[in-house]
Design an enzyme around this catalytic site. Structure first.
Site, short mmCIF file in Angstrom:
data_model
loop_
_atom_site.label_atom_id
_atom_site.label_comp_id
_atom_site.label_asym_id
_atom_site.label_seq_id
_atom_site.Cartn_x
_atom_site.Cartn_y
_atom_site.Cartn_z
N ASP A 189 0.87 -1.17 0.00
CA ASP A 189 0.00 0.00 0.00
C ASP A 189 0.92 1.23 0.00
OD1 ASP A 189 -3.16 0.68 1.69
OD2 ASP A 189 -2.10 1.73 0.11
C1 GLC Z 1 -4.26 4.36 -0.16
C2 GLC Z 1 -5.18 3.23 0.24
C3 GLC Z 1 -5.29 2.14 -0.80
C4 GLC Z 1 -5.13 2.75 -2.19
C5 GLC Z 1 -3.69 3.24 -2.28
C6 GLC Z 1 -3.40 3.91 -3.64
O1 GLC Z 1 -3.55 4.81 0.97
O2 GLC Z 1 -4.94 2.61 1.50
O3 GLC Z 1 -6.57 1.52 -0.62
O4 GLC Z 1 -5.39 1.78 -3.18
O5 GLC Z 1 -3.36 4.15 -1.23
O6 GLC Z 1 -4.11 5.10 -3.75
#
Ligand code: GLC
Length: 735
Positions: free
Chosen positions: A266
């Site tokens: 993430d």
């Molecule tokens: C965010 C979220 C995740 C998302 C990623 C990219 O912090 O936790 O769900 O897909 O970053 O934006």
């Protein structure tokens, strides 16, 4: 390209090029001709990082991405294309109900159709992979991201994650090259929704059995459906963050499940191994993550800044890098990017397919099916010719999309007021008050939502609302959370509607008690005052592009509500987390038992205000007793459980018939009951139909005291009804 071609390409790549494939860079770096822009300076990417990157997130637009891809590949030593990834959570430009609302539909097939539309729309704009489905089980309404989940039940979530993966990717293998498909990335692995106290990014503490039997099944369903990538979660599991957790990422995911798809961290989650304090610096974080099998580093320099050094020092075997790079190249190959790096990018299709009438119709249908009627003492549906007032801050707003609809403008939505005019419904309307968050709000795009008004202006709106209500036979009061109050980084300690909206409710109720509340929300709320004051309560979640039209369809009776709660609505926040599939405890409480020493509160009930699986329609249904074709089940065999469902009301409507099973005794404590099947049946008045469920040994399995996943012989109770409290039962024995 076949696998051997990919291996030959891999062998021909430099170490720097390989590491580049493991780097995902924010789109802002690519929008201005590779010039490093302000937002990501803190990441300090170098020109080489940008020139060798493997993927990019959060930029869209066929023309823009085509130009970026061409320029990038022309400069790349092996002309390896980028993958463009984005958060398409519940629709791209045609926005569907938030996933929690889609869970309320109890109609995964419809969600599959919505996902297929989202795939085709976003693919036309250049997206090749979506960070969806979010498969996190959620039990705590304080957590802002419950809106992104399909709820509190492992089986319901599993059915939905499978349907969403198939919607995005198509069914079966090797379908990603087909037109209108995108690769799905299931997230957040794992158990992000179990954040302590519902506080986002907080610690997760779970027993291994709860983790395996209740939190993992929905991710496993996505993997079994062929999901090509998976995203790590921010949280620790057994005190080790997912992105550095070998037990979760290697033992369970790669070895037990045999998963060989791409794992992406993430956002900044690898770097956060430092702030979790299990890595002393970014280099150690990179070491832990690559060893845990995290293939792509999202939006940090851990990999591009340190992996080369770790390989040269001999601390990381280059074969580990090769494994990850081969998984990334394999994904690009499944997408057909080596033959066609532009895939579905199509400026013309962007103009003709995005937000087309058929897509809007699907959004309107899904929204209507997501609504849950919690209470209805005769207010809904409103009748022809009745004098109706539509009052509240959601009456004149286009802000009907969920917080993750970051690529859709609300200008594509109609307001409820505009729909009423378009359908010649001469209802009186009044805003009544502002959304009125009781604290500063930051939206996903960083936009602040402050709708402060002067006390005089506030009083003027309230007075106008009173006037509108006074002259009406019925009042439809639109209340709830704005979409800035829910989603990521939006945990709440109090879960009521904003105080100014509570004032509006009281002022309207003082002049008219025929109130139906239409409740917008991204989570279960404490709606005690709303339930006590209104005669009808319809939960509409955050309904999306066609939400206003769907609300008018349901409020006027064109469509009967059919939604069921995918997550319990608590009596109050003090009850949270509250969920139907709890364990018995040694001192279970049941209503009417006045023994002091039981598992209960002295000041509130144990039961939620509205339970999982509950929802009314405009009709009424009778469900017969449960009939089993046999009362003994042996392994490999099946019991047929059947009921007859009859529409005993006066309008066509749908009922969601649910089957729960209770394992009476086992080597570990088992939930009081578990959802194991459901079917949604639409019936004309007077019509009746059988609902038949198969029961087999496989669905009775769990992780026993010996840590073996199996069913244990003994007695079981099967319940079939229209919510999780049904006592319509029959018993059988597993031998
Ligand atoms: C965010 C979220 C995740 C998302 C990623 C990219 O912090 O936790 O769900 O897909 O970053 O934006």
């Amino acid at each position: 390209m076949d696998r051997n071609d990919l291996i030959r390409l891999l062998e021909d790549m430099s170490l720097e090029e390989k590491i580049g494939q493991l780097v995902q860079i924010p789109g802002s770096f690519f929008e201005d001709d590779f010039i490093i822009t302000g937002p990501a300076n803190y990441i300090n990417y170098t020109g080489e990082d940008l020139a060798l990157a493997g993927s990019v997130l959060s930029i869209l637009g066929a023309g823009k991405l085509r130009a970026i891809q061409k320029r990038f590949m022309d400069n790349h030593p092996h002309h390896i294309p980028l993958i463009f990834m984005a958060d398409i959570i519940n629709g791209y430009r045609t926005v569907f109900p938030i996933p929690l609302g889609q869970g309320a539909m109890f109609n995964p097939q419809l969600s599959r159709e919505c996902a297929a539309i989202a795939a085709e729309e976003s693919a036309a704009s250049g997206v090749q992979l979506v960070f969806s489905p979010m498969a996190d089980l959620v039990r705590d309404a304080r957590w802002g991201r419950v809106m992104e989940s399909t709820g509190e039940d492992p089986y319901l979530n599993s059915v939905y994650t499978k349907a969403l993966v198939e919607g995005y990717q198509g069914e079966g293998s090797d379908n990603l090259r087909a037109k209108g498909r995108v690769s799905a990335c299931v997230k957040h692995f794992a158990a992000y929704g179990a954040a302590t106290a519902g506080r986002d990014y907080n610690t997760v503490e779970l027993s291994d059995r709860t983790f395996r039997d209740e939190y993992l099944p929905s991710y496993k369903a996505a993997v079994d459906a062929g999901c090509d990538s998976l995203m790590t979660s921010f949280n620790v599991l057994n005190r080790i963050p997912s992105s550095g957790n070998n037990y979760v990422m290697r033992t369970i995911l790669r070895e037990e499940w045999g998963y060989d798809g791409v794992v992406i961290s993430d956002w900044a989650a690898i770097n956060e191994l430092v702030t979790h304090r299990i890595a002393g610096d970014e280099k150690e974080a990179a070491y832990l993550a690559i060893n845990a099998g995290v293939d792509i580093d999202m939006c940090t320099r851990c990999y591009c800044g340190h992996l080369k050094e770790l390989v040269e020092e001999g601390r990381v075997d280059e074969r580990l890098i090769d494994e990850s790079v081969l998984r990334v190249l394999t994904l690009k190959n499944k997408l057909g990017l080596f033959e066609n790096p532009y895939r579905d990018m199509d400026e013309e299709k962007e103009k003709t397919f995005i937000l087309c009438d058929d897509n809007r119709a699907a959004s309107r249908r899904a929204a209507a099916e997501s609504f849950v009627l919690l209470k209805n003492d005769g207010i809904l549906p409103v009748g022809n010719g009745e004098k109706v007032a539509f009052i509240g801050p959601f009456t004149d707003t286009r802000e009907l999309n969920g917080s993750w609809s970051i690529f859709a403008g609300s200008e594509d939505n109609m307001t409820i007021e505009e729909v009423l005019r378009a359908e010649n419904l001469d209802y009186v309307t009044a805003k009544g008050c502002r959304f009125g968050a009781d604290y500063p709000l930051m939206g996903m795009g960083g936009a602040d939502q402050f709708d402060e008004l002067s006390p005089e202006a506030e009083e003027e709106l309230l007075t106008q609302a009173e006037e509108a209500a006074r002259g009406a036979e019925k009042v439809i009061l639109t209340l709830g959370e704005s979409n800035h109050m829910t989603g990521e980084a939006s945990s709440r300690g109090f879960i009521e509607i904003p105080r100014i909206q509570q004032r509006l409710l009281r002022r309207v109720a003082a002049v008219n008690d025929n109130i139906a509340v239409v409740l917008f929300t991204g989570r279960p709320l404490d709606i005690r005052e709303i339930s006590d004051t209104a005669k009808s309560v319809l939960v509409v979640w955050q309904p999306g592009t066609e939400g206003a039209g769907a609300i008018v369809d349901v409020v006027t009776g064109k469509i009967s509500p059919s939604g069921k709660l995918p997550m319990s609505f608590p009596y109050c926040v003090g009850q949270v987390p509250v969920y139907y599939n709890e364990l018995s405890t040694g001192r279970p409480y049941s209503a009417g038992n006045d023994n002091k020493f039981l598992s209960k509160y002295i000041d509130i009930p144990n039961a939620p205000a509205y339970p999982f699986g509950f929802g009314m329609s405009y009709s009424a249904f009778d469900i017969s007793e449960v009939r089993l074709d046999k009362s003994v089940l042996s392994k490999g065999d099946t019991i047929k459980a059947e009921v007859t469902v009859k529409n005993t009301g006066s309008v066509k409507a749908a009922e969601v018939v649910q089957m729960y099973i209770r394992d009476e005794y086992a080597s570990v404590a088992r939930p009081v009951r578990e959802l194991k099947g459901f079917t949604k049946i639409e019936l004309e008045p007077g019509e009746e139909r059988a609902a038949v469920f198969d029961i087999n040994e496989d669905m009775l399995r769990f992780t026993g005291a010996d840590d073996v996943y199996r069913a244990e012989e003994g007695m079981f109770t099967v319940y079939i009804g229209n919510d999780s409290t049904t006592e319509n039962e029959a018993k059988f024995e597993l031998v």
